[in-house]
Design a protein around this motif. Sequence first.
Motif, PDB file in Angstrom:
ATOM      1  N   ARG A  95      -2.217  -4.946   2.204  1.00  0.00           N
ATOM      2  CA  ARG A  95      -2.331  -3.793   1.910  1.00  0.00           C
ATOM      3  C   ARG A  95      -3.276  -3.775   0.913  1.00  0.00           C
ATOM      4  O   ARG A  95      -3.024  -4.528  -0.226  1.00  0.00           O
ATOM      5  CB  ARG A  95      -1.227  -2.753   1.581  1.00  0.00           C
ATOM      6  CG  ARG A  95      -1.642  -1.253   1.331  1.00  0.00           C
ATOM      7  CD  ARG A  95      -0.444  -0.457   1.019  1.00  0.00           C
ATOM      8  NE  ARG A  95       0.519  -0.376   2.091  1.00  0.00           N
ATOM      9  CZ  ARG A  95       1.863   0.059   2.069  1.00  0.00           C
ATOM     10  NH1 ARG A  95       2.268  -0.034   0.775  1.00  0.00           N
ATOM     11  NH2 ARG A  95       2.628  -0.210   2.870  1.00  0.00           N
ATOM     12  N   ALA A  96      -4.315  -3.208   0.673  1.00  0.00           N
ATOM     13  CA  ALA A  96      -5.182  -2.918  -0.420  1.00  0.00           C
ATOM     14  C   ALA A  96      -4.381  -2.280  -1.856  1.00  0.00           C
ATOM     15  O   ALA A  96      -3.664  -1.537  -1.522  1.00  0.00           O
ATOM     16  CB  ALA A  96      -6.378  -2.107  -0.303  1.00  0.00           C
ATOM     17  N   GLU A  97      -4.581  -2.923  -2.802  1.00  0.00           N
ATOM     18  CA  GLU A  97      -3.855  -2.412  -3.880  1.00  0.00           C
ATOM     19  C   GLU A  97      -4.151  -0.931  -4.144  1.00  0.00           C
ATOM     20  O   GLU A  97      -5.338  -0.509  -4.406  1.00  0.00           O
ATOM     21  CB  GLU A  97      -4.427  -3.168  -5.313  1.00  0.00           C
ATOM     22  CG  GLU A  97      -3.015  -3.846  -5.854  1.00  0.00           C
ATOM     23  CD  GLU A  97      -3.869  -4.585  -7.024  1.00  0.00           C
ATOM     24  OE1 GLU A  97      -3.836  -4.161  -8.043  1.00  0.00           O
ATOM     25  OE2 GLU A  97      -3.779  -6.164  -6.778  1.00  0.00           O
ATOM     26  N   GLY A  98      -3.281  -0.015  -4.390  1.00  0.00           N
ATOM     27  CA  GLY A  98      -3.218   1.244  -5.008  1.00  0.00           C
ATOM     28  C   GLY A  98      -3.429   2.294  -3.700  1.00  0.00           C
ATOM     29  O   GLY A  98      -3.766   3.313  -3.779  1.00  0.00           O
ATOM     30  N   GLU A 100      -1.763   3.849  -0.581  1.00  0.00           N
ATOM     31  CA  GLU A 100      -0.530   4.289   0.074  1.00  0.00           C
ATOM     32  C   GLU A 100      -0.659   4.168   1.663  1.00  0.00           C
ATOM     33  O   GLU A 100      -1.384   4.559   2.264  1.00  0.00           O
ATOM     34  CB  GLU A 100      -0.086   5.693  -0.215  1.00  0.00           C
ATOM     35  CG  GLU A 100       0.332   5.668  -1.645  1.00  0.00           C
ATOM     36  CD  GLU A 100       1.592   4.882  -2.245  1.00  0.00           C
ATOM     37  OE1 GLU A 100       2.426   4.618  -1.519  1.00  0.00           O
ATOM     38  OE2 GLU A 100       1.267   4.006  -3.082  1.00  0.00           O
TER      39      GLU A 100
END
Length: 107
Positions: A95-98, A100
């Motif tokens: 998952r990409a950081e930041g 949700e």
Amino acid sequence: MKYSAEGSRVWVRVHEDDAGAAVLEVEDEGMGMDPGEVEDLFGAFRQASEGHDRTHEGTGIGLAVTKKAADAMEGTVTVETEQGVGSRFSVQLPRAEGVEPQHATRP
């Protein structure tokens, strides 16, 4: 699916793993392969069936492109296989950081 006999089963699964990564799995009851040949699959223009007497069509570039894209996204591509039984290909993308998770709803 190209290497699966007509009438055999193929499963496609998408899920989130414990670390929050997206996982796509494709599993078949195809011809499988010698596990020692797995690394060669990720080279461009490689196929399980090669040469003048090959039994399946295609360019042999799909897995090379998939691995390159997964690597660029800091993901992985893995293969579990057994000759005469079938194979499972898994693509895992973190998952990409930041970001949700978004949970889809069915219409």
